[in-house]
Design a protein around this motif. Structure first.
Motif, short mmCIF file in Angstrom:
data_model
loop_
_atom_site.label_atom_id
_atom_site.label_comp_id
_atom_site.label_asym_id
_atom_site.label_seq_id
_atom_site.Cartn_x
_atom_site.Cartn_y
_atom_site.Cartn_z
N THR A 13 0.85 -1.19 0.00
CA THR A 13 0.00 0.00 0.00
C THR A 13 0.88 1.25 0.00
O THR A 13 2.01 1.21 0.48
CB THR A 13 -0.95 0.03 1.21
OG1 THR A 13 -0.21 0.25 2.41
CG2 THR A 13 -1.74 -1.27 1.31
N GLY A 14 0.36 2.32 -0.55
CA GLY A 14 1.20 3.49 -0.75
C GLY A 14 2.33 3.18 -1.71
O GLY A 14 3.42 3.74 -1.61
N GLU A 48 7.02 2.51 -3.43
CA GLU A 48 7.48 2.21 -4.78
C GLU A 48 8.78 1.41 -4.74
O GLU A 48 8.97 0.45 -5.50
CB GLU A 48 7.68 3.50 -5.57
CG GLU A 48 8.15 3.27 -7.00
CD GLU A 48 8.37 4.54 -7.79
OE1 GLU A 48 8.73 4.44 -8.98
OE2 GLU A 48 8.21 5.64 -7.21
N ASP A 77 -2.70 2.19 -4.25
CA ASP A 77 -2.48 3.60 -3.93
C ASP A 77 -3.71 4.41 -4.31
O ASP A 77 -4.47 4.04 -5.22
CB ASP A 77 -1.27 4.14 -4.69
CG ASP A 77 -0.62 5.33 -4.00
OD1 ASP A 77 0.46 5.16 -3.40
OD2 ASP A 77 -1.21 6.44 -4.04
N ALA A 106 -0.05 4.54 -9.72
CA ALA A 106 0.08 3.13 -9.33
C ALA A 106 0.19 2.24 -10.57
O ALA A 106 0.98 1.29 -10.60
CB ALA A 106 -1.10 2.71 -8.47
N ALA A 125 1.12 2.71 3.39
CA ALA A 125 0.48 3.98 3.09
C ALA A 125 0.43 4.88 4.32
O ALA A 125 0.16 4.43 5.44
CB ALA A 125 -0.94 3.75 2.56
#
Length: 261
Positions: free
Chosen positions: A12-13, A20, A37, A43, A88
């Motif tokens: 996530t994020g 990333e 994301d 994303a 995230a």
């Protein structure tokens, strides 16, 4: 070293920064990676650039039902989910005497603190009875452990509270699981060159050396090494240990003055 070949990882994020970098390095190690994301287009770009093209899932984790829906979709991709990096999060700068604890602050806590544990609940439900064992790494912060010396003028009270909450809730999660269902880890980064910093310092060459900023790739490298070693606490900077000391010393001093030692 964990063998990620054929494994499925959800990050996530994952459209920028640490997320990333985690997605990229997991893919390099053979994992099928799901990049989740709120920034859906970004994303997709990240997922398409991975060594093993991954899957992009748009997701707004401030919505209470989003974590469970995301985990369900992640399981549905290839029928398994071996690792979740609940990464995230975002920051907030506000003096505590001026913090209104309004909608923006509540969103901060929803994403930074509550979402990882809603994810954990959904993940545990998906793993239960399957015979599979999962792995969950939650991104906390150096602020999970202390009020770091380097950020004492940064007005990060609510953010720090959300990251403190991540750590204690993860400790309770690990305790309550008792070794069942999944391994739990907490990544605790110090300063990392993410968009939060790069907006003000677009060229990494301009970073003051005393900030101790590391690149996202280095953070991800440390994170995955922590997973390989089976560590619960995964700090990224040596100074994090020193930053804990004032709190410990303060408690010890209070115990002495109260005559309890």
């Amino acid at each position: 070293m964990i063998d990620y070949k054929g494994k499925v990882a959800l990050v996530t994020g994952g459209a920028s920064g640490i997320g990333e970098a985690l997605a990229k390095q997991l893919s390099e190690r053979g994992a099928h990676v799901i990049v989740a994301d709120k920034q859906a287009d970004l994303a997709k770009e990240v997922a398409a650039r991975l060594p093993h093209p991954g899957l992009a899932l748009p997701c707004d984790l401030s919505e209470p039902d989003a974590p469970a829906a995301l985990v369900k979709d992640a399981f549905g991709w290839k029928g398994q989910l071996d690792l979740i990096c609940a990464n995230a999060g975002f920051g907030r700068r506000k003096k505590m005497m001026e913090e209104d604890f309004g909608a923006d602050a509540m969103t901060l806590f929803a994403v930074n603190m509550f979402a990882p544990f809603r994810i954990a609940q959904a993940y545990g439900a998906g793993l239960a009875g399957s015979g599979a064992r999962g792995r969950l790494m939650i991104t906390g912060s150096e602020n999970s452990l202390s009020l770091p010396q380097a950020v004492r003028r940064s007005r990060l009270g609510a953010y720090g509270a959300s990251k403190h909450g991540v750590l204690i809730m993860a400790e309770w999660l690990k305790e309550e699981l008792g070794g069942d269902l999944m391994d739990v880890h907490v990544l605790m980064p110090g300063a990392v060159y993410t968009p939060l910093i790069s907006r003000n310092l677009p060229d990494p060459k301009d970073l003051p050396p005393d900030m101790g900023v590391i690149m996202p790739d280095r953070c991800a490298e440390i994170a995955l090494k922590g997973l390989d070693l089976g560590l619960f606490y995964i700090p990224t900077h040596a100074h994090i240990g020193d930053d804990i000391r004032p709190r410990f010393d303060g408690v010890q001093d209070a115990l002495t003055q109260l005559g309890l030692l």
